[in-house]
Design an enzyme around this catalytic site. Structure first.
Site, PDB file in Angstrom:
ATOM      1  CB  CYS A   1       4.711   5.572  25.121  1.00  0.00           C
ATOM      2  SG  CYS A   1       3.682   6.880  25.792  1.00  0.00           S
TER       3      CYS A   1
ATOM      4  N   GLY B   1      -2.666  -5.986   0.085  1.00  0.00           N
ATOM      5  CA  GLY B   1      -3.130  -7.357   0.276  1.00  0.00           C
ATOM      6  C   GLY B   1      -3.313  -7.761   1.725  1.00  0.00           C
ATOM      7  CG  HIS B   2      -0.576  -6.523   5.063  1.00  0.00           C
ATOM      8  ND1 HIS B   2      -0.623  -6.174   6.391  1.00  0.00           N
ATOM      9  CD2 HIS B   2      -0.087  -5.435   4.416  1.00  0.00           C
ATOM     10  CE1 HIS B   2      -0.160  -4.934   6.532  1.00  0.00           C
ATOM     11  NE2 HIS B   2       0.159  -4.469   5.353  1.00  0.00           N
TER      12      HIS B   2
ATOM     13  N   GLY C   1       0.821  -1.208   0.000  1.00  0.00           N
ATOM     14  CA  GLY C   1       0.000   0.000   0.000  1.00  0.00           C
ATOM     15  C   GLY C   1       0.856   1.260   0.000  1.00  0.00           C
ATOM     16  CB  THR C   2       3.978   2.085   1.819  1.00  0.00           C
ATOM     17  OG1 THR C   2       3.386   1.749   3.085  1.00  0.00           O
ATOM     18  CG2 THR C   2       4.902   3.275   1.984  1.00  0.00           C
TER      19      THR C   2
ATOM     20  CG  ASN D   1      -4.845   3.831   9.652  1.00  0.00           C
ATOM     21  OD1 ASN D   1      -5.101   4.816   8.957  1.00  0.00           O
ATOM     22  ND2 ASN D   1      -3.841   3.804  10.487  1.00  0.00           N
TER      23      ASN D   1
ATOM     24  CB  THR E   1      10.645 -10.597 -11.690  1.00  0.00           C
ATOM     25  OG1 THR E   1      11.703 -10.408 -12.625  1.00  0.00           O
ATOM     26  CG2 THR E   1       9.942 -11.920 -11.957  1.00  0.00           C
TER      27      THR E   1
ATOM     28  CD  GLN F   1      -7.227  -0.379   7.545  1.00  0.00           C
ATOM     29  OE1 GLN F   1      -8.067  -1.254   7.708  1.00  0.00           O
ATOM     30  NE2 GLN F   1      -5.979  -0.524   7.963  1.00  0.00           N
TER      31      GLN F   1
HETATM   32  C1  LIG Z   1      -1.732  -0.513   6.215  1.00  0.00           C
HETATM   33  C2  LIG Z   1      -2.034   0.763   5.545  1.00  0.00           C
HETATM   34  C3  LIG Z   1      -1.191   1.288   4.567  1.00  0.00           C
HETATM   35  C4  LIG Z   1       0.125   0.660   4.204  1.00  0.00           C
HETATM   36  O1  LIG Z   1      -0.003  -0.545   3.524  1.00  0.00           O
HETATM   37  P1  LIG Z   1       1.288  -1.497   3.441  1.00  0.00           P
HETATM   38  O2  LIG Z   1       0.902  -2.565   2.486  1.00  0.00           O
HETATM   39  O3  LIG Z   1       1.493  -2.021   4.828  1.00  0.00           O
HETATM   40  O4  LIG Z   1       2.420  -0.665   2.977  1.00  0.00           O
HETATM   41  C5  LIG Z   1      -1.556   2.467   3.946  1.00  0.00           C
HETATM   42  N1  LIG Z   1      -2.703   3.084   4.268  1.00  0.00           N
HETATM   43  C6  LIG Z   1      -3.539   2.610   5.193  1.00  0.00           C
HETATM   44  C7  LIG Z   1      -4.802   3.347   5.472  1.00  0.00           C
HETATM   45  C8  LIG Z   1      -3.242   1.439   5.873  1.00  0.00           C
HETATM   46  O5  LIG Z   1      -4.075   0.986   6.804  1.00  0.00           O
END
Ligand SMILES: *Cc1c(COP(=O)(O)O)cnc(C)c1O
Length: 394
Positions: free
Chosen positions: A333, A208-209, A77-78, A159, A245, A187
């Protein structure tokens, strides 16, 4: 058959990551062994894998209401977030204004902060504030749109609180001004229905995760006709839009996860939502000085963020951990900073409450028994910690 998760753990941290669905593992396994070919190869052994990648692309497109050619596989996602924003800026080099919000994920927050500073303030960033419920003011947003704006990046769902933002309307308003619109929908995808065919969204990120596929795979939707400049140059993979790839097994897994998410959307918005509501109402009713963070109405069906005043979120999580209950805290923290979550601070949640916030995020794998167990354990955990708190009036 893949092994199931350890059921002695009550996993209520699905906005952080999710269990890979057994069906997804099953679909991926052949791509590590008998189907290990490179989709770019000339021989049939590799070529057939390319066909499986295209099947996965169609599965993702179907969940989003997109065309397969509009789906680009990325590593997470990043990466998708960075690709979208940088693509827009490179497509319109003369435009130097970016609009985003105060509640974005660090994937966008850090990116725009870096862009502003690292480029010697070449870019000007407007950051849309939120109200006490974490919602934005659409009129305030409209006033930020200028002829100099290259891109708006607004998350679809948050999130931490689960808040859902009016991106459909915001995208239409940007389009009317000739401004590109990106949404971080990491999300939202799989939890609420999305049909990009009807919308003015140019770029959409997912990961995906967060929906029962593996870590390290994501997609960027790029609307047909939207200008695009690759983030990673390299080979001709992904139509020349992203070198490297293909992560074939994970792509296959993501395709399967999207198919499952489509089938489970109804359950997510009925059974999961009902469990979330029961957990939320139960905690708020049984624990004094507790309050909900976020919008009660405009919210994902699986998320609740609750503050237990005068105690530390991290201490709560450690005590929950003793009972094998997993959740997250808006208290920061652990990262060495005394500032709690930027999202809760942007909402104006008082420090005494922001520090004691806990996010519970459910999935279709949770059960009513697990909710009963959490409702039984939490009041004792909070009471014990408050006994020790110097701020709690005994
Ligand atoms: C988890 C998350 C990401 C980042 O996704 P990754 O696959 O972990 O890089 C970006 N935006 C939101 C809102 C997320 O919850």
């Amino acid at each position: 058959m893949a092994e199931m998760a350890d059921k002695s753990v009550v996993y209520l941290d699905n906005n952080a990551t999710t269990m890979v669905a057994p069906e997804v593992v099953e679909a991926m396994l052949p791509f590590f062994t008998e189907k290990y070919g490179n989709p770019s190869s000339m021989h049939t052994f590799g070529g057939v894998v390319g066909e499986d990648v295209e099947t996965a692309r169609r599965q993702v497109a179907t969940l989003l209401g997109a065309q397969p050619e509009e789906i680009l596989f990325t590593s997470c996602g990043t990466e998708s977030d960075s690709t979208a924003v940088l693509s827009a800026l490179r497509s319109y080099p003369e435009k130097r204004h970016i609009i985003t919000s105060k509640v974005e994920h660090p994937a966008i927050k850090s990116l725009v902060e870096n862009l502003e500073v690292a480029t010697g303030r070449r870019y000007r960033v407007s950051i849309l504030p939120v109200d006490r419920d974490g919602m934005i003011d659409i009129a305030e947003y409209e006033q930020l749109l200028t002829d100099d704006t290259a891109i708006v990046s607004m998350m679809w769902a948050n999130n931490e609180t689960g808040n859902i933002y009016p991106v459909e309307k915001m995208a239409a308003m940007a389009k009317a001004r000739g401004i590109l619109f990106h949404t971080d929908a990491v999300q939202a995808v799989g939890k609420i229905a999305i049909n990009l065919a009807d919308l003015d969204i140019d770029y959409l990120s997912m990961s995906g995760h967060k929906l029962h596929a593996p870590k390290g795979i994501g997609i960027l939707y790029v609307r047909k006709g939207t200008p695009f400049v690759p983030f990673m140059a390299g080979g001709h993979q992904e139509g020349g839009h992203r070198g490297g790839t293909e992560n074939v097994a994970s792509i296959i897994g993501l395709g399967k996860a999207c198919e499952l998410a489509g089938e489970r959307m109804e359950e997510e918005n009925t059974r999961v939502k009902a469990m979330r509501d029961r957990l939320e109402e139960g905690l708020l009713a049984s624990i004094p000085k507790s309050m909900l963070n976020g919008s009660k109405e405009n919210r994902l069906p699986n998320t609740t963020n609750i503050s237990f005043e005068y105690i530390e979120g991290e201490a709560i999580l450690l005590h929950m951990n003793l009972y094998n209950i997993c959740a997250s805290s808006g208290s920061a923290c652990t990262s060495g900073s005394l500032e709690p979550s930027h999202v809760l601070r942007a909402m104006g949640v008082p420090l005494t409450a922001a520090h004691g916030s806990v996010r519970f995020s459910l999935s279709t794998y949770n059960t009513e028994e697990e909710i009963d167990y959490v409702l039984e354990k939490m009041p004792g955990i909070i009471a014990t910690l408050r006994e020790l708190s110097p701020f709690w009036e005994k």
